[in-house]
Design a protein around this motif. Sequence first.
Motif, PDB file in Angstrom:
ATOM      1  N   GLU A  79     -13.262 -41.508  26.821  1.00 47.43           N
ATOM      2  CA  GLU A  79     -14.271 -41.953  25.852  1.00 47.43           C
ATOM      3  C   GLU A  79     -13.707 -41.974  24.429  1.00 47.43           C
ATOM      4  OE1 GLU A  79     -17.626 -39.417  26.972  1.00 47.43           O
ATOM      5  OE2 GLU A  79     -18.465 -41.166  28.002  1.00 47.43           O
ATOM      6  N   GLY A  80     -12.835 -41.017  24.133  1.00 44.57           N
ATOM      7  CA  GLY A  80     -12.212 -40.967  22.807  1.00 44.57           C
ATOM      8  C   GLY A  80     -11.343 -42.193  22.526  1.00 44.57           C
ATOM      9  N   ASN A  81     -10.811 -42.794  23.590  1.00 44.37           N
ATOM     10  CA  ASN A  81      -9.992 -44.004  23.452  1.00 44.37           C
ATOM     11  C   ASN A  81     -10.831 -45.283  23.560  1.00 44.37           C
ATOM     12  OD1 ASN A  81      -6.940 -43.449  23.274  1.00 44.37           O
ATOM     13  ND2 ASN A  81      -7.628 -41.979  24.794  1.00 44.37           N
ATOM     14  N   GLU A  82     -12.171 -45.104  23.617  1.00 49.11           N
ATOM     15  CA  GLU A  82     -13.104 -46.239  23.758  1.00 49.11           C
ATOM     16  C   GLU A  82     -12.796 -47.091  24.967  1.00 49.11           C
ATOM     17  OE1 GLU A  82     -12.659 -48.214  19.970  1.00 49.11           O
ATOM     18  OE2 GLU A  82     -14.378 -47.146  19.151  1.00 49.11           O
ATOM     19  N   LEU A  83     -12.457 -46.413  26.075  1.00 52.69           N
ATOM     20  CA  LEU A  83     -12.102 -47.141  27.295  1.00 52.69           C
ATOM     21  C   LEU A  83     -13.253 -47.141  28.284  1.00 52.69           C
ATOM     22  CD1 LEU A  83      -8.498 -45.732  27.813  1.00 52.69           C
ATOM     23  CD2 LEU A  83      -9.078 -48.042  27.087  1.00 52.69           C
ATOM     24  N   THR A  84     -13.286 -48.169  29.117  1.00 51.88           N
ATOM     25  CA  THR A  84     -14.203 -48.209  30.246  1.00 51.88           C
ATOM     26  C   THR A  84     -13.470 -48.878  31.407  1.00 51.88           C
ATOM     27  OG1 THR A  84     -16.410 -48.813  31.015  1.00 51.88           O
ATOM     28  CG2 THR A  84     -15.327 -50.393  29.559  1.00 51.88           C
ATOM     29  N   ASN A  85     -14.073 -48.844  32.592  1.00 53.41           N
ATOM     30  CA  ASN A  85     -13.442 -49.379  33.808  1.00 53.41           C
ATOM     31  C   ASN A  85     -12.070 -48.729  34.027  1.00 53.41           C
ATOM     32  OD1 ASN A  85     -15.670 -50.998  33.342  1.00 53.41           O
ATOM     33  ND2 ASN A  85     -14.751 -52.783  34.287  1.00 53.41           N
ATOM     34  N   VAL A  86     -12.061 -47.408  33.820  1.00 50.35           N
ATOM     35  CA  VAL A  86     -10.808 -46.643  33.910  1.00 50.35           C
ATOM     36  C   VAL A  86     -11.063 -45.342  34.677  1.00 50.35           C
ATOM     37  CG1 VAL A  86      -9.180 -45.257  32.545  1.00 50.35           C
ATOM     38  CG2 VAL A  86      -9.782 -47.543  31.778  1.00 50.35           C
ATOM     39  N   ILE A  87     -10.090 -44.972  35.501  1.00 49.40           N
ATOM     40  CA  ILE A  87     -10.101 -43.641  36.125  1.00 49.40           C
ATOM     41  C   ILE A  87      -8.813 -42.931  35.728  1.00 49.40           C
ATOM     42  CG2 ILE A  87      -9.078 -44.512  38.297  1.00 49.40           C
ATOM     43  CD1 ILE A  87     -10.783 -42.272  39.721  1.00 49.40           C
ATOM     44  N   VAL A  88      -8.911 -41.635  35.439  1.00 47.32           N
ATOM     45  CA  VAL A  88      -7.712 -40.832  35.184  1.00 47.32           C
ATOM     46  C   VAL A  88      -7.744 -39.642  36.125  1.00 47.32           C
ATOM     47  CG1 VAL A  88      -6.352 -39.517  33.523  1.00 47.32           C
ATOM     48  CG2 VAL A  88      -7.678 -41.493  32.728  1.00 47.32           C
ATOM     49  N   LEU A  89      -6.688 -39.519  36.896  1.00 43.77           N
ATOM     50  CA  LEU A  89      -6.532 -38.411  37.835  1.00 43.77           C
ATOM     51  C   LEU A  89      -5.434 -37.511  37.291  1.00 43.77           C
ATOM     52  CD1 LEU A  89      -6.773 -37.113  40.779  1.00 43.77           C
ATOM     53  CD2 LEU A  89      -4.954 -38.705  41.410  1.00 43.77           C
ATOM     54  N   VAL A  90      -5.715 -36.198  37.222  1.00 40.23           N
ATOM     55  CA  VAL A  90      -4.657 -35.265  36.793  1.00 40.23           C
ATOM     56  C   VAL A  90      -4.397 -34.283  37.940  1.00 40.23           C
ATOM     57  CG1 VAL A  90      -3.882 -33.558  35.107  1.00 40.23           C
ATOM     58  CG2 VAL A  90      -5.303 -35.472  34.350  1.00 40.23           C
ATOM     59  N   ASN A  91      -3.177 -34.344  38.456  1.00 39.08           N
ATOM     60  CA  ASN A  91      -2.749 -33.423  39.511  1.00 39.08           C
ATOM     61  C   ASN A  91      -2.125 -32.191  38.878  1.00 39.08           C
ATOM     62  OD1 ASN A  91      -3.338 -35.153  41.726  1.00 39.08           O
ATOM     63  ND2 ASN A  91      -1.493 -36.330  41.288  1.00 39.08           N
ATOM     64  N   ARG A  92      -2.399 -31.023  39.482  1.00 33.51           N
ATOM     65  CA  ARG A  92      -1.753 -29.807  38.998  1.00 33.51           C
ATOM     66  C   ARG A  92      -1.087 -29.090  40.166  1.00 33.51           C
ATOM     67  NH1 ARG A  92      -4.428 -24.123  36.777  1.00 33.51           N
ATOM     68  NH2 ARG A  92      -2.469 -23.203  36.084  1.00 33.51           N
ATOM     69  N   TRP A  93       0.158 -28.739  39.966  1.00 34.16           N
ATOM     70  CA  TRP A  93       0.858 -27.861  40.908  1.00 34.16           C
ATOM     71  C   TRP A  93       0.998 -26.513  40.204  1.00 34.16           C
ATOM     72  CZ3 TRP A  93       1.874 -33.035  40.379  1.00 34.16           C
ATOM     73  CH2 TRP A  93       1.841 -33.804  41.543  1.00 34.16           C
ATOM     74  N   TYR A  94       0.302 -25.517  40.693  1.00 39.11           N
ATOM     75  CA  TYR A  94       0.232 -24.212  40.026  1.00 39.11           C
ATOM     76  C   TYR A  94       1.589 -23.528  40.029  1.00 39.11           C
ATOM     77  CZ  TYR A  94      -1.425 -19.471  38.971  1.00 39.11           C
ATOM     78  OH  TYR A  94      -1.622 -18.244  38.399  1.00 39.11           O
ATOM     79  N   GLY A  95       1.971 -23.017  38.848  1.00 40.25           N
ATOM     80  CA  GLY A  95       3.295 -22.421  38.717  1.00 40.25           C
ATOM     81  C   GLY A  95       3.299 -20.911  38.617  1.00 40.25           C
ATOM     82  N   GLY A  96       2.111 -20.272  38.808  1.00 39.13           N
ATOM     83  CA  GLY A  96       2.091 -18.813  38.836  1.00 39.13           C
ATOM     84  C   GLY A  96       1.616 -18.147  37.556  1.00 39.13           C
ATOM     85  N   ILE A  97       1.475 -18.917  36.472  1.00 34.78           N
ATOM     86  CA  ILE A  97       0.984 -18.324  35.213  1.00 34.78           C
ATOM     87  C   ILE A  97      -0.401 -18.888  34.918  1.00 34.78           C
ATOM     88  CG2 ILE A  97       1.380 -18.117  32.713  1.00 34.78           C
ATOM     89  CD1 ILE A  97       4.405 -18.469  33.317  1.00 34.78           C
ATOM     90  N   LYS A  98      -1.382 -17.999  34.779  1.00 32.91           N
ATOM     91  CA  LYS A  98      -2.748 -18.462  34.475  1.00 32.91           C
ATOM     92  C   LYS A  98      -2.801 -18.983  33.034  1.00 32.91           C
ATOM     93  CE  LYS A  98      -5.586 -15.561  37.540  1.00 32.91           C
ATOM     94  NZ  LYS A  98      -5.457 -16.425  38.672  1.00 32.91           N
ATOM     95  N   LEU A  99      -3.526 -20.080  32.828  1.00 33.06           N
ATOM     96  CA  LEU A  99      -3.588 -20.694  31.499  1.00 33.06           C
ATOM     97  C   LEU A  99      -4.838 -20.282  30.720  1.00 33.06           C
ATOM     98  CD1 LEU A  99      -2.447 -24.351  32.302  1.00 33.06           C
ATOM     99  CD2 LEU A  99      -1.059 -22.447  31.531  1.00 33.06           C
ATOM    100  N   GLY A 100      -5.838 -19.722  31.422  1.00 33.38           N
ATOM    101  CA  GLY A 100      -7.110 -19.402  30.744  1.00 33.38           C
ATOM    102  C   GLY A 100      -7.905 -20.679  30.507  1.00 33.38           C
ATOM    103  N   THR A 101      -9.199 -20.528  30.212  1.00 34.90           N
ATOM    104  CA  THR A 101     -10.042 -21.727  30.102  1.00 34.90           C
ATOM    105  C   THR A 101      -9.583 -22.648  28.965  1.00 34.90           C
ATOM    106  OG1 THR A 101     -11.633 -20.430  28.850  1.00 34.90           O
ATOM    107  CG2 THR A 101     -12.126 -20.758  31.153  1.00 34.90           C
ATOM    108  N   GLY A 102      -9.284 -22.078  27.793  1.00 41.40           N
ATOM    109  CA  GLY A 102      -8.813 -22.907  26.669  1.00 41.40           C
ATOM    110  C   GLY A 102      -7.527 -23.630  27.009  1.00 41.40           C
ATOM    111  N   GLY A 103      -6.627 -22.918  27.659  1.00 40.28           N
ATOM    112  CA  GLY A 103      -5.341 -23.505  28.066  1.00 40.28           C
ATOM    113  C   GLY A 103      -5.521 -24.638  29.064  1.00 40.28           C
TER     114      GLY A 103
END
Length: 199
Positions: A79-103
Amino acid sequence: MPYTIAETVTYEEEIKKSRFQAIAAVVDSEQAIKDFLLQYKDITTTHQCWAWKLGNQVRFNDDGEPSGTAGRPILATIEGNELTNVIVLVNRWYGGIKLGTGGLVRAYGGTAGQCLLLAEKIELIEKKEVQFSCQFNEWPIFQYELSQQQIEYTEEYTANGVDVVARLQVNQIESLKIKIQDVTRGRQVLNIIEEATDD
């Protein structure tokens, strides 16, 4: 003015030993979204979080991350980029260090944001499907007109002439209406087949 992206883009970074990979793609229907998520399903990931925006519809998914730390920040970058008709998928492979909610918010939102920065933004132009008929001797005039304006069309020859279906940008409709009235001397009119859709 709404924008979409020209093509699928990916971006990857490592944050505190976790690997984050964002994939942004153009989607034009809920079916296209389902197909995309199926295509990019990856059982090796720890989390597959996503967000999409289609016209006024939005959805997001945290996929097991704490509520509000993944899907919503991804949506915020769309929304910040004023986009529509877009999907963004973010994959995460956990590396053992917790990031916390802010992180997590920064990691998911940041990876999605970097990915969208790589994408070429294009203006989303509203189109409508229209239909009209003409006589055989009138068709070359319309054919030339449609080609000049780079309008997609299909023609069907009938016993009485030519039936034409075309996809026009909304701002092209009025001039074609006038052209049809002029050439056919008011015999034919331009019919709009469906409500406006984003193309």
